[in-house]
Structures are given as structure tokens and as C-alpha cells.
Design a protein around this motif. Structure first.
Motif, short mmCIF file in Angstrom:
data_model
loop_
_atom_site.label_atom_id
_atom_site.label_comp_id
_atom_site.label_asym_id
_atom_site.label_seq_id
_atom_site.Cartn_x
_atom_site.Cartn_y
_atom_site.Cartn_z
N LEU A 63 -22.17 -9.95 14.30
CA LEU A 63 -21.99 -8.96 13.23
C LEU A 63 -21.21 -7.75 13.72
CD1 LEU A 63 -25.58 -9.07 11.68
CD2 LEU A 63 -23.52 -10.20 10.82
N ALA A 64 -21.51 -7.27 14.93
CA ALA A 64 -20.80 -6.13 15.48
C ALA A 64 -19.33 -6.46 15.72
CB ALA A 64 -21.47 -5.68 16.79
N ALA A 65 -19.07 -7.65 16.27
CA ALA A 65 -17.68 -8.05 16.55
C ALA A 65 -16.88 -8.17 15.26
CB ALA A 65 -17.67 -9.36 17.33
N VAL A 66 -17.47 -8.75 14.22
CA VAL A 66 -16.75 -8.89 12.95
C VAL A 66 -16.54 -7.52 12.30
CG1 VAL A 66 -16.83 -9.91 10.65
CG2 VAL A 66 -17.55 -11.25 12.62
N ALA A 67 -17.49 -6.60 12.48
CA ALA A 67 -17.30 -5.24 11.96
C ALA A 67 -16.12 -4.57 12.66
CB ALA A 67 -18.58 -4.42 12.16
N VAL A 68 -16.01 -4.75 13.97
CA VAL A 68 -14.85 -4.21 14.71
C VAL A 68 -13.56 -4.84 14.20
CG1 VAL A 68 -13.75 -4.04 16.97
CG2 VAL A 68 -16.20 -3.63 16.75
N TRP A 69 -13.61 -6.15 13.93
CA TRP A 69 -12.45 -6.83 13.35
C TRP A 69 -12.05 -6.17 12.03
CZ3 TRP A 69 -8.93 -10.89 13.53
CH2 TRP A 69 -8.49 -11.41 12.32
N GLY A 70 -13.02 -5.92 11.15
CA GLY A 70 -12.71 -5.29 9.88
C GLY A 70 -12.10 -3.92 10.04
N LEU A 71 -12.64 -3.12 10.97
CA LEU A 71 -12.08 -1.79 11.24
C LEU A 71 -10.66 -1.89 11.78
CD1 LEU A 71 -15.21 -0.08 12.84
CD2 LEU A 71 -14.20 0.46 10.61
N ALA A 72 -10.42 -2.88 12.65
CA ALA A 72 -9.07 -3.06 13.20
C ALA A 72 -8.08 -3.46 12.11
CB ALA A 72 -9.10 -4.12 14.31
N VAL A 73 -8.53 -4.29 11.16
CA VAL A 73 -7.66 -4.68 10.05
C VAL A 73 -7.33 -3.46 9.19
CG1 VAL A 73 -7.56 -6.03 7.92
CG2 VAL A 73 -8.43 -7.07 10.02
N ILE A 74 -8.33 -2.62 8.93
CA ILE A 74 -8.07 -1.38 8.18
C ILE A 74 -7.05 -0.52 8.94
CG2 ILE A 74 -9.08 0.79 7.39
CD1 ILE A 74 -11.69 -0.76 6.86
N GLY A 75 -7.23 -0.39 10.25
CA GLY A 75 -6.28 0.38 11.06
C GLY A 75 -4.88 -0.18 10.98
N THR A 76 -4.76 -1.50 10.94
CA THR A 76 -3.45 -2.13 10.79
C THR A 76 -2.82 -1.75 9.46
OG1 THR A 76 -4.16 -4.02 12.13
CG2 THR A 76 -2.21 -4.32 10.75
N GLY A 77 -3.61 -1.84 8.38
CA GLY A 77 -3.09 -1.49 7.07
C GLY A 77 -2.68 -0.04 6.97
N VAL A 78 -3.47 0.86 7.55
CA VAL A 78 -3.12 2.29 7.54
C VAL A 78 -1.82 2.52 8.30
CG1 VAL A 78 -3.83 4.57 8.35
CG2 VAL A 78 -5.50 3.05 7.25
N SER A 79 -1.64 1.85 9.45
CA SER A 79 -0.41 1.99 10.23
C SER A 79 0.80 1.53 9.42
CB SER A 79 -0.52 1.17 11.53
OG SER A 79 -1.59 1.61 12.32
N VAL A 80 0.65 0.43 8.69
CA VAL A 80 1.74 -0.05 7.85
C VAL A 80 2.03 0.95 6.73
CG1 VAL A 80 2.41 -1.88 6.22
CG2 VAL A 80 1.25 -2.47 8.36
N ARG A 81 0.97 1.47 6.14
CA ARG A 81 1.14 2.41 5.01
C ARG A 81 1.85 3.69 5.45
NH1 ARG A 81 2.39 4.87 1.47
NH2 ARG A 81 1.33 5.51 -0.44
N LEU A 82 1.57 4.15 6.67
CA LEU A 82 2.14 5.41 7.14
C LEU A 82 3.50 5.26 7.79
CD1 LEU A 82 -1.04 7.05 8.76
CD2 LEU A 82 -0.05 7.53 6.51
N ALA A 83 4.00 4.06 7.94
CA ALA A 83 5.22 3.82 8.72
C ALA A 83 6.39 4.66 8.22
CB ALA A 83 5.57 2.33 8.69
N GLY A 84 6.74 4.55 6.96
CA GLY A 84 7.84 5.34 6.42
C GLY A 84 9.10 5.17 7.24
#
Length: 440
Positions: A314-335
Motif C-alpha cells: 500500500l505504501a509503495a503504490v501510494a508513492v507511485w500515485g504521488l510520483a504520477v501526480i508529480g509527473t503530471g504537474v511537471s508536464v503542466r508547468l513546462a511551458g
């Protein structure tokens, strides 16, 4: 003149704690102390690179012949159907026969398929349907092989070393996912498809040698039927054991909702300014998770010291979810500042890959320890279907969602949905959260 004090005899040992901590951080290699497991593992280092050469070469050859992505896309269908059908049936076979014999026959089948691939390429047959048919046949043998290969691990190493053994196996697989495409991409223009297929066949001889050296590995209570009923029995066993069921559900949540690989071409082109045909941004995004998984495997010494394996999943999958969110935020902010955010996105994908490696190691360990030997093959067949089916469903889900709300929002929402899903699993099934494998 005073004589300087002589340092105590143990002074040179003061650095030992640092070395000890480093040793604990690195991968736990105790399973390699068991000769049968070690032979399989070392042989797989060679074989997995060869297998990835075929993964790269098949779509390249199809494109070179047809110049039509429709045929390239059909590899997904021709690969998925045999993996599902023969993965489930292969699990029943692994519970009915000597698993060593199953490994020998399926490995020889894959070698023959690789040889046939090489022959058609060297003879310039140029028939896309022949290639797709060979690919389906090869995937059938692969699907027969994997349940037996995984089901024998508890027969080769003690239960306390299962997480370490699974981490070692997954590290090699992810290493092949990086090295194989790099080697294949570099050699394909120089050598052509035929020699690469032939190289795949040659490298699989290493695994054939390793499985021939195995002792007889009969299941504890071999089943008497290979019909649909025996396969259904495996599903019933998983359904009755909530711990096993949740291990499958958590993986589907992580993959279907959180794997954004179908969006890599779009975000590499649109958000990071790469060429439509690929380029460095696409290559880095594609390799990010695999690189993180390899790094996670190298520094996986901690997995053997974790007792509450369900909570670890459960902890590892939660980290996975947070990393995916971080990826999406990085894409969103790229500009217009593409490169800094591309580095951030790839770093987040690497974190996700390391978390997925840990999750996979623990889930496989739970599957092997919580199931009895007579049903392990069939559960490994279910595991294979979940592992191959989840990412393909993710491709469809993410592609449809990105077409409506955009790539970055799709990735962010997907990561958030993973967090919600994993929290729900932990809350609804406390037995999984508290699962500790029995000592044997």
C-alpha cells in the motif's frame, strides 16, 4: 618528547558501520547462494536482453514491410490474447505436471519461434501475417513459461528470501527493458532483423541450460484436470483469500489509473517540444520508469527486512500515485521552459518505477507465500494476466481521457485516483494491511 598515543587496535574498524549500512542498502543477494536459483538468474541476464531485441525488431520489421501503423498496432492484439489464454491455462499446466518439464518445453518453443523469426527475415519473406502469427505463437510459449517459472521460486529459496529473490528477478527484467531496446535500436540499422532474431534464439540457450540443470519440481498435490474447471478453481481460491484478491486489485488500480505511457509521444511533442517522430524527450520519458526500477532493485536490501508486506504494498503504490501526480504537474508547468521540467518529469517517473519495483516484489512474495503449492501455478497465471492486461487497459483509458481533458490533467487525475483507490483498499481490507507471511 612525549610519545604520541598508539591508536587502539580497533580504530581501523570505525568505518565499518558505514560499510555495513551500504551493504544493507544494496540488493539482498542471499538467494544467489542457492545454485538452482542462481543459474536461472544469471542465465536470465543474457536471455532478457535477447528477448527485448525481438520486442524492438518485430514492430520495426512490420513497419518496414507495410509502412502502415495498423499492422504495428496489431502486435498488441496478437500478443495480448495468447498471454491471457495461455497464461491462465499455463498456470493449470504448472499445477498438473513437473514444473521443470514445463519450463524445458516452453523454453524450447520460444527458441524455435526465434529461429523461425530469423529464417523469415533472412529469406526476405516479407509477410506481415506470418510475422504476427509467429509473434502470437511466441507469446503463447512465453505465457506457458511464466507461471511455472514463478511458481518454482519457493521451491528453490526459503520463504524468508522470497522478497529478495523477486527483487533480483525484477531488476534483471527492468535492466533488459533498458538495455535491449538500446542495443536493438543501435544494431538494427547495421545488421537488419534476421541477425537480431537469431541472437534472441542464441541467448535463450542460456536459460535452456539453466532449466535442464534443475531437479524435478513436481507440485505438492498435482491437479488431475486441465479443463476450464481447474482454471476457475484458481480464481475461486484468489476470491476466497482477500489478501490475494487485494494484491491483484491494488496492481490494477496502480496500472490502469496511473500508468501514462500512452501519452509519452504527445507530451514529448506538445509539452516538451520534441519532434513528432520521437526524439530525446520521448526516449527519456520511455526509459524513466525502467531506470528507476533498476535503481530501486540495486538498493533493495531493505525489502528483506519488511515483515508487514501488505502495508508495504500500500505504501509503495501510494508513492507511485504521488510520483504520477508529480509527473503530471511537471508536464503542466513546462511551458517554454521545457528542459528543467522534462528532467523533473523523468525524475518523477523514475521514483514511480522504483516504487513499482518494490510493490511488485512484495505482491509477488505475498502471492507465493499466501498460496498453497498446489494452486501456485494457476495464481501465477492470473498474476500474469493482471500484469499484462492492466497496462494495456491503461493505454486505452489514458488515450481517451487525454483526448478530452488534455495530457497533464489526465496524468494528475490518474495519480490522485490511485491514492484514493489504495487508501480505500487499506481501509476496507484491514487483513491485507496487516498481512505478515507465515514463517516456514
Amino acid at each position: 618528547m612525549d610519545t604520541p598515543p598508539v591508536p587502539p587496535a580497533h580504530a581501523s574498524l570505525q568505518e565499518l558501520p558505514t560499510a555495513h549500512h551500504l551493504r544493507n542498502a544494496l540488493a539482498d543477494t542471499r538467494p544467489l547462494g542457492h545454485p538452482e536459483f542462481a543459474r536461472l538468474w544469471y542465465a536470465n541476464i543474457v536471455t532478457v536482453i535477447g528477448a527485448q531485441l525481438t520486442v524492438v525488431t518485430v514492430p520495426a520489421q512490420l513497419w518496414a514491410i507495410a509502412r502502415d501503423s495498423t499492422y504495428v498496432g496489431l502486435t498488441g492484439l496478437f500478443g495480448l490474447v495468447p498471454l491471457i489464454v495461455f497464461g491462465l491455462w499455463g498456470g493449470a499446466v504448472a499445477d498438473a505436471f513437473d514444473r521443470r518439464r514445463v519450463l524445458v518445453v516452453s523454453t524450447i518453443g520460444m527458441i524455435v519461434c526465434a529461429g523461425a523469426f530469423a529464417a523469415q527475415a533472412l529469406l526476405d519473406v516479407d509477410d506481415v501475417w506470418l510475422i504476427l502469427g509467429l509473434f502470437a505463437l511466441q507469446q503463447s510459449f512465453f505465457a506457458m513459461n511464466q507461471p511455472a517459472r514463478n511458481a518454482v521460486i519457493p521451491m528453490l529459496v526459503p520463504a524468508s528470501e522470497l522478497p529478495a529473490a523477486n527483487s533480483l528477478n525484477m531488476t534483471v527484467s527492468q535492466f533488459g527493458a533498458i538495455a535491449g531496446p538500446l542495443v536493438g535500436g543501435a544494431l538494427l540499422p547495421m545488421l537488419g532483423a534476421g541477425p537480431l532474431y537469431a541472437l534472441d534464439a542464441v541467448t535463450m540457450l542460456a536459460t535452456l541450460w539453466a532449466v535442464l540443470r534443475l531437479p524435478s519440481l513436481r507440485p505438492g498435490h498435482a491437479i488431475g484436470s486441465l479443463g476450464l474447471g481447474s482454471i476457475v478453481e484458481g480464481f475461486r481460491y484468489a476470491w476466497a483469500s482477500k489478501v490475494l484478491l487485494v494484491s491483484f486489485v491494488v496492481d490494477l488500480i496502480a496500472m490502469v489509473l496511473g500508468l501514462p505511457r500512452a501519452l509519452y509521444p504527445q507530451i514529448a511533442d506538445v509539452d516538451f517540444g520534441g519532434p513528432p517522430s520521437g526524439g530525446i524527450a520521448f526516449a527519456l520519458l520511455s526509459a524513466g520508469m525502467a531506470a528507476g526500477a533498476v535503481a530501486g532493485g540495486v538498493f533493495s536490501g531493505w525489502v528483506s527486512r519488511v515483515r508487514r508486506q501488505g502495508l508495504a504494498v500500500l505504501a509503495a503504490v501510494a508513492v507511485w500515485g504521488l510520483a504520477v501526480i508529480g509527473t503530471g504537474v511537471s508536464v503542466r508547468l513546462a511551458g517554454g521552459r521545457a528542459w528543467p521540467f522534462l528532467v523533473a518529469a523523468v525524475a518523477m517517473l523514475a521514483v514511480g518505477g522504483a516504487a513499482d519495483m518494490a510493490s511488485s516484489a512484495f505482491r509477488q512474495s505475498i502471492l507465493l507465500s499466501a498460496a498453497t503449492d498446489e494452486v501456485r501455478g494457476r495464481l501465477q497465471g492470473v498474476f500474469l494476466v493482471v500484469v499484462v492486461g492492466g497496462p494495456r487497459l491503461a493505454d486505452v483509458v489514458h488515450g481517451l481521457a487525454a483526448d478530452r481533458i488534455g495530457a497533464a490533467p489526465t496524468i494528475i487525475v490518474g495519480g490522485a485516483a490511485v491514492l484514493v483507490g489504495v487508501l480505500a483498499c487499506g481501509a476496507l481490507v484491514p487483513g491485507f494491511r496487516s498481512y505478515v507471511p507465515a514463517e516456514r
